[in-house]
Design an enzyme around this catalytic site. Structure first.
Site, PDB file in Angstrom:
ATOM      1  NE  ARG A 101      31.503  49.009  34.245  1.00 10.60           N
ATOM      2  CZ  ARG A 101      31.658  47.766  33.786  1.00 10.60           C
ATOM      3  NH1 ARG A 101      30.989  47.355  32.717  1.00 10.60           N
ATOM      4  NH2 ARG A 101      32.487  46.930  34.383  1.00 10.60           N
ATOM      5  CG  HIS A 128      37.773  46.886  35.010  1.00 11.81           C
ATOM      6  ND1 HIS A 128      36.923  47.138  36.056  1.00 11.81           N
ATOM      7  CD2 HIS A 128      37.183  45.896  34.283  1.00 11.81           C
ATOM      8  CE1 HIS A 128      35.860  46.332  35.956  1.00 11.81           C
ATOM      9  NE2 HIS A 128      36.000  45.572  34.904  1.00 11.81           N
ATOM     10  CD  GLN A 131      37.725  41.621  35.340  1.00 12.57           C
ATOM     11  OE1 GLN A 131      36.607  42.040  35.169  1.00 12.57           O
ATOM     12  NE2 GLN A 131      37.969  40.333  35.483  1.00 12.57           N
ATOM     13  CG  ASP A 220      39.352  43.455  27.747  1.00 14.82           C
ATOM     14  OD1 ASP A 220      38.235  42.920  27.567  1.00 14.82           O
ATOM     15  OD2 ASP A 220      39.474  44.637  28.118  1.00 14.82           O
ATOM     16  CB  CYS A 260      38.004  40.967  32.159  1.00 16.98           C
ATOM     17  SG  CYS A 260      37.964  41.889  30.626  1.00 16.98           S
ATOM     18  NE  ARG A 288      35.057  41.870  38.768  1.00 15.63           N
ATOM     19  CZ  ARG A 288      34.497  42.792  37.986  1.00 15.63           C
ATOM     20  NH1 ARG A 288      34.216  42.507  36.732  1.00 15.63           N
ATOM     21  NH2 ARG A 288      34.259  44.022  38.424  1.00 15.63           N
TER      22      ARG A 288
HETATM   23  N1   CP Z   1      34.384  42.154  33.348  1.00 11.36           N
HETATM   24  C1   CP Z   1      33.438  43.083  33.546  1.00 11.36           C
HETATM   25  O1   CP Z   1      33.644  44.138  34.153  1.00 11.36           O
HETATM   26  O2   CP Z   1      32.224  42.725  33.041  1.00 11.36           O
HETATM   27  P1   CP Z   1      30.937  43.634  32.927  1.00 11.36           P
HETATM   28  O3   CP Z   1      31.211  44.685  31.874  1.00 11.36           O
HETATM   29  O4   CP Z   1      29.856  42.698  32.524  1.00 11.36           O
HETATM   30  O5   CP Z   1      30.670  44.287  34.254  1.00 11.36           O
HETATM   31  N1  NVA Z   2      38.008  46.824  27.992  1.00 12.00           N
HETATM   32  C1  NVA Z   2      36.621  46.477  28.166  1.00 12.00           C
HETATM   33  C2  NVA Z   2      36.412  45.835  29.480  1.00 12.00           C
HETATM   34  C3  NVA Z   2      35.004  45.391  29.761  1.00 12.00           C
HETATM   35  C4  NVA Z   2      34.844  44.746  31.099  1.00 12.00           C
HETATM   36  C5  NVA Z   2      35.767  47.728  28.016  1.00 12.00           C
HETATM   37  O1  NVA Z   2      36.152  48.775  28.531  1.00 12.00           O
HETATM   38  O2  NVA Z   2      34.725  47.658  27.362  1.00 12.00           O
END
Ligand code: CP
Ligand code: NVA
Length: 301
Positions: A101, A128, A131, A220, A260, A288
């Site tokens: 990540r 992502h 997701q 989102d 999400c 998930r």
């Molecule tokens: N939706 C998602 O990826 O959540 P987190 O940021 O908590 O992993």
């Molecule tokens: N768009 C958001 C998604 C989090 C799961 C971010 O990148 O923070």
């Protein structure tokens, strides 16, 4: 055989997405686990916070008979200048898969290029994929199908929307998008998806037009991780793009609401809608886990 990665939805075919969904359904219903990843290890490198992605990958690996290592990027030599390539080549000697990540998507691409084990994008600024694969599972469970439906995404043209666009390209599903003009999704992704499925994606200026006839209404956060400095500007830009009771009134009466998570209640979505009868967000969060297990098995078995 060359190893497979999941850096974006473009890395998988329509058939493979169908197989992943079937496998996730099977794993979710499985009474006696078969531990297909017994003895295998996943390294998870996090440069950003996470609740769902971290817990679902970690628990998922355990339930598949393997284990996951949580590596905060600040604690490994990556933070002191060791290159992504050297990190990838080293970690590949210890583990059977790497999840990252990160901020710049280039990091995912470089890791995948240098690693000799499968690399999974656990969210980058650009996309992502895990997701959206698990979201398709939720849609399939709730609607009995995921292909012949209309999806509406309202809000920021961010990583989550980019992955929806990739999914629309690969699957040909109907995706309506409404974002403010200053926050459109990535051009390169939109163009590629439109070449793959020319009639799948429609871009609207008004959220009301995008949700009309929608079976799924998705949003989102407006301020993604790493964009905190842009917060006040973005809150102004997104006026009128909130998923609230009035906007939902323009969608099908049986439309489901998805997010999400994490949600910023009162910004991109009202608490009334998030906790309301059409919302499926916690089933969505649960899925998930089941989809991560299907992805891990697909890449690492
Ligand atoms: N939706 C998602 O990826 O959540 P987190 O940021 O908590 O992993
Ligand atoms: N768009 C958001 C998604 C989090 C799961 C971010 O990148 O923070």
């Amino acid at each position: 055989m060359r190893k497979r990665d999941l850096t974006s939805i473009f890395d998988v075919t329509k058939t493979e997405i169908g197989d992943l969904l079937q496998e996730a359904v099977r794993l979710k219903q499985e009474k006696t686990p078969s531990f297909p990843l017994r003895g295998k290890t996943l390294a998870m490198i996090f440069e950003k916070s996470s609740t769902r992605t971290r817990v679902s990958f970690e628990v998922g690996m355990y339930q598949l008979g393997g284990m996951a290592l949580f590596l905060n990027s600040r604690d490994i030599q990556l933070s002191r200048g060791e290159t992504i390539q050297d990190t990838a080549r080293t970690i590949s000697r210890y583990v059977n898969g790497i999840m990252l990540r990160t901020f710049a998507h280039q990091n995912v691409a470089e890791l995948a290029q240098a690693a000799t084990v499968p690399v999974i994008n656990g969210l980058s600024d650009l996309s992502h994929p895990c997701q959206i694969l698990s979201d398709l599972l939720t849609v399939y469970e709730k609607k009995g199908d995921y292909r012949n439906l209309t999806y509406a995404y309202i809000g920021d043209g961010n990583n989550v929307l980019n992955s929806w666009i990739e999914a629309a390209g690969v699957l040909g599903i109907s995706l309506n998008i409404a974002t403010p003009p200053s926050h459109r999704p990535a051009h390169s992704i939109l163009n590629r998806a439109q070449e793959m499925s020319p009639r799948a994606i429609r871009v609207f200026d008004r959220p009301e037009d995008a949700v009309r006839d929608a079976d799924i209404v998705y949003t989102d956060v407006w301020v993604s991780m790493g964009q905190e400095d842009l917060r006040s500007q973005k809150l102004r830009d997104f006026t009128g793009f909130q998923i609230n009771e009035s906007l939902l009134g323009h969608a099908h009466r049986d439309a489901i609401v998805m997010h999400c998570l994490p949600a910023h209640r009162g910004e991109e979505i009202t608490s009334g809608v998030l906790d309301g009868g059409q919302s499926v967000v916690f089933d969505q969060a649960e899925n998930r886990l089941h989809m991560q297990k299907a992805i891990l098995t697909f890449l690492m078995k």
